[in-house]
Design a protein around this motif. Structure first.
Motif, PDB file in Angstrom:
ATOM      1  N   MET A 197      -4.097  -0.927  -2.174  1.00 37.47           N
ATOM      2  CA  MET A 197      -4.761  -1.233  -0.914  1.00 37.47           C
ATOM      3  C   MET A 197      -5.626  -2.470  -1.102  1.00 37.47           C
ATOM      4  O   MET A 197      -6.636  -2.431  -1.819  1.00 37.47           O
TER       5      MET A 197
ATOM      6  N   MET B 188      -4.440   3.256  -5.376  1.00 34.67           N
ATOM      7  CA  MET B 188      -4.768   4.565  -4.805  1.00 34.67           C
ATOM      8  C   MET B 188      -4.618   5.698  -5.815  1.00 34.67           C
ATOM      9  O   MET B 188      -5.435   6.615  -5.850  1.00 34.67           O
TER      10      MET B 188
ATOM     11  N   LYS C 103       0.822  -1.210   0.000  1.00 28.72           N
ATOM     12  CA  LYS C 103       0.000   0.000   0.000  1.00 28.72           C
ATOM     13  C   LYS C 103       0.854   1.258   0.000  1.00 28.72           C
ATOM     14  O   LYS C 103       0.325   2.364  -0.122  1.00 28.72           O
TER      15      LYS C 103
ATOM     16  N   VAL D  20      -8.407   5.524   2.214  1.00 26.58           N
ATOM     17  CA  VAL D  20      -7.515   4.528   2.798  1.00 26.58           C
ATOM     18  C   VAL D  20      -7.425   4.723   4.308  1.00 26.58           C
ATOM     19  O   VAL D  20      -7.452   3.758   5.083  1.00 26.58           O
TER      20      VAL D  20
ATOM     21  N   ASN E 172       1.350   1.214  -3.993  1.00 21.96           N
ATOM     22  CA  ASN E 172       0.136   1.973  -3.685  1.00 21.96           C
ATOM     23  C   ASN E 172      -1.144   1.193  -3.983  1.00 21.96           C
ATOM     24  O   ASN E 172      -2.115   1.725  -4.512  1.00 21.96           O
TER      25      ASN E 172
ATOM     26  N   ASN F  61       2.280   3.423   8.213  1.00 20.75           N
ATOM     27  CA  ASN F  61       1.419   2.465   7.505  1.00 20.75           C
ATOM     28  C   ASN F  61       1.273   1.125   8.230  1.00 20.75           C
ATOM     29  O   ASN F  61       0.663   0.204   7.705  1.00 20.75           O
TER      30      ASN F  61
ATOM     31  N   GLU G 202      -8.001   2.030   7.285  1.00 20.37           N
ATOM     32  CA  GLU G 202      -6.969   1.729   8.278  1.00 20.37           C
ATOM     33  C   GLU G 202      -7.480   1.957   9.693  1.00 20.37           C
ATOM     34  O   GLU G 202      -7.205   1.165  10.607  1.00 20.37           O
TER      35      GLU G 202
ATOM     36  N   ASP H 247      -3.341  -4.103   9.047  1.00 22.89           N
ATOM     37  CA  ASP H 247      -4.244  -4.564   7.988  1.00 22.89           C
ATOM     38  C   ASP H 247      -4.228  -6.082   7.815  1.00 22.89           C
ATOM     39  O   ASP H 247      -5.273  -6.716   7.623  1.00 22.89           O
TER      40      ASP H 247
ATOM     41  N   THR I 111      -8.309  -4.873   0.217  1.00 24.99           N
ATOM     42  CA  THR I 111      -9.388  -4.713   1.194  1.00 24.99           C
ATOM     43  C   THR I 111     -10.050  -6.023   1.582  1.00 24.99           C
ATOM     44  O   THR I 111     -10.743  -6.090   2.599  1.00 24.99           O
TER      45      THR I 111
END
Length: 575
Positions: A162, A181, A39, A502, A160, A213, A506, A217, A164
């Motif tokens: 993400m 992103m 990410k 994002v 970059n 970061n 997070e 996650d 999910t």
């Protein structure tokens, strides 16, 4: 929103610290086609690049040593809570992996006669810790691994991104969905196997040494896919992180290697040495493990003997100026330019959240409890128990990343999953649309970062280094209120650089993990290692492990079990 990007690969690696980089390289070396996503920038985020000190491996070049002795030290240091199978797996292959990354250009320090230079670190009984230089071991390790994967055409790197959701079909992980992103483009990635390497969760705390970061996650992705997590309440607090005066351009945990090398003294607010009262540590001989030093500092503060800002003094004034200059190098000028002269000034230090010791339960092949899903690095449970020894983190990252890759690369080819992933993507996008935009607004209703700071503060105060039933209950209550508030926050729609979107994802991950930390800390009515309950100052006679599962309603269920029950479960038994 752009049209979706659909990718097919054999091994998907999520996260690109040392564990993820090693996993990508090792899987490619096994002949697999690899996609490596992060990410942030690939190989530039996470904890490894910030790590300054040493890597513990039983090379036996400085003195007689063996993986057996490394195993014994690690088990002892874990305060009876590490998984022997995982510890044995990591320490046995540590020397091999150190030599492998040396082949990638990581220049471990050598003695004049050509041997690896090895030093002792707290909790280790031998000089077994290798290093590159006193402040750049992690950065150099990351750089070597980055060069290795950059040269490998079998590895597709994607920054970059993400992720999910992990997609599960018939009980097996078959890929992942998320978005890029920069262009806000939906992404699906089908894979025979998925390796999680997203690092820890210490960004949850107000005082932490993590890159921004590290929001946990991977723990949430795994839990949502059905994986079992363990001992999430076990968070390590680095004892001598910088507290005062304010400094710019200095890593807050940089003092530790200098204390190793120069024997810096820890003093309380009355300028008295105090470690001898807690660990029989002799002045100038740094032997106490991190949990012991953290506990000692806070006990001095609790007794009214803390420094003005609530910590301890670190004192190098007894060290000759030439030795200070030799050890600190250019750092000495950075400090002096900000008004700190170590020949006459002390600095204040205090603990901060540093490492996640609980995590995703894996076996010795780094397989989670969900087929097709692997985990490595700081994400995994088993290596550290209630206290991580200095130097064991990068060893764990390199070895667990390689093992996960070796097994994942041999995973059976999955049937074409593109239709299933596209269907799951459509559902996920619908969920995210409602999550981000419960109402249409022209600008974000609330600053997500300001709410994140609320979370960090309540977790530090209620579930940080010193815990009580009253503090944990209050933190749980505040967390419920915060969670309800966050769910309802509406954000403005974005078509590129979707950073606030994002950040809300997070934040929800951090809240969900905070719930588990508090649950585990409330249930664990003992003081053991990094988990300090001021209202229960004794350790259980028999160590227990907390087991977490995330149910379909997104609520945690938790069960306590003895370590003997835990071992039976790991071997496929029923408890």
């Amino acid at each position: 929103m752009m049209n979706p990007l659909h990718i097919q690969t054999e091994v998907l690696v999520i996260g690109s610290g040392a564990a993820g980089l090693m996993a990508a390289k090792a899987a490619a070396s096994e002949g697999a086609k690899v996609v490596l996503v992060d990410k942030s920038l690939v190989g530039r985020g996470g904890a490894t690049i910030l790590a300054q000190m040493t890597v513990a491996v039983a090379l036996g070049e400085a003195e007689e040593d063996s993986p057996d002795i490394h195993f014994e030290d690690t088990m002892k240091g874990s305060r009876g809570m590490a998984d022997p199978e995982i510890v044995r797996t990591i320490v046995d292959r540590g020397p091999e992996l150190i030599r492998e990354v040396e082949g990638f250009g990581v220049k471990w320090a050598r003695t004049p006669d050509g041997k690896h230079s090895q030093v002792v670190a707290p909790g280790h009984s031998r000089r077994r810790c290798v290093y590159v230089d006193i402040l750049n071991t992690g950065g150099a390790t990351s750089a070597g691994l980055r060069k290795a994967i950059w040269k490998d055409a079998s590895i597709e790197r994607m920054k970059n991104i993400m992720i999910t959701k992990l997609v599960v079909e018939d009980g097996q992980v078959i890929g992942a969905v998320g978005f890029a992103m920069e262009q806000f483009q939906p992404v699906t990635i089908a894979a025979n196997a998925v390796i999680l390497a997203t690092g820890g969760l210490t960004e949850i705390y107000e005082r932490n040494s993590a890159s921004a970061n590290m929001t946990g996650d991977g723990f949430v992705l795994a839990a949502e896919a059905g994986a079992e997590l363990r001992d999430l309440e076990m968070v390590q607090f680095f004892p001598i992180a910088h507290l005062h005066p304010p400094l710019v351009g200095i890593d807050p945990i940089m003092w530790d290697p200098f204390r190793y090398k120069l024997g810096g003294r820890l003093l309380n607010g009355q300028q008295e040495e105090f470690m001898d009262k807690y660990n029989s540590e002799v002045s100038g001989n740094y032997t106490a493990a991190r949990d012991q030093t953290t506990f000692a500092i806070f006990k001095e503060v609790e007794a009214g003997r803390g420094t003005p800002h609530g910590g301890a003094y670190l004192d190098f004034r007894m060290v000759p100026e030439e030795k200070l200059k030799e050890a600190f190098g250019p750092v000495i000028d950075i400090l002096r330019n900000q008004g700190v002269d170590l020949t006459r000034d002390m600095v204040e230090v205090a603990p901060m959240a540093h490492f996640t010791m609980g995590g995703i339960r894996v076996n010795s092949s780094m397989e989670t409890t969900v087929p097709g899903l692997f985990a490595c690095g700081e994400l995994i449970y088993g290596m550290h128990g209630a206290n991580r020894l200095s130097g064991n983190a990068i060893t764990e990252a390199l070895v667990s990343g390689r093992i996960a890759a070796e097994v994942a690369a041999k995973a059976e080819r999955q049937p074409d999953a593109s239709e299933r992933l596209q269907s799951e993507l459509a559902k996920e996008l619908q969920r995210l649309e409602q999550f981000w935009h419960p109402r249409e607004v022209d600008k974000d209703e609330v600053s997500i970062l300001s709410v994140k700071h609320e979370l960090q503060k309540l977790m530090w105060e209620g579930a940080g280094p010193l815990r009580t039933e009253a503090g944990l209950s209050r933190a749980a209550e505040l967390l419920r209120e915060l969670s309800e508030r966050v769910e309802g926050i509406a954000l403005a729609k974005q078509s590129y650089f979707a950073l606030t979107l994002v950040e809300k994802l997070e934040l929800v991950h951090m809240i969900k993990l905070s719930e588990a930390i508090i649950m585990g800390a409330q249930a664990r009515r003992e003081t053991r290692g990094a988990h300090v309950r001021l209202d229960y100052d004794q350790a259980y006679a028999d160590a227990i492990s907390t087991q977490f599962q995330l149910e379909a309603n997104r609520q945690w269920t938790m069960k306590e079990m003895t370590l003997s029950e835990s071992k039976q479960l790991s071997k496929g038994g029923v408890v």
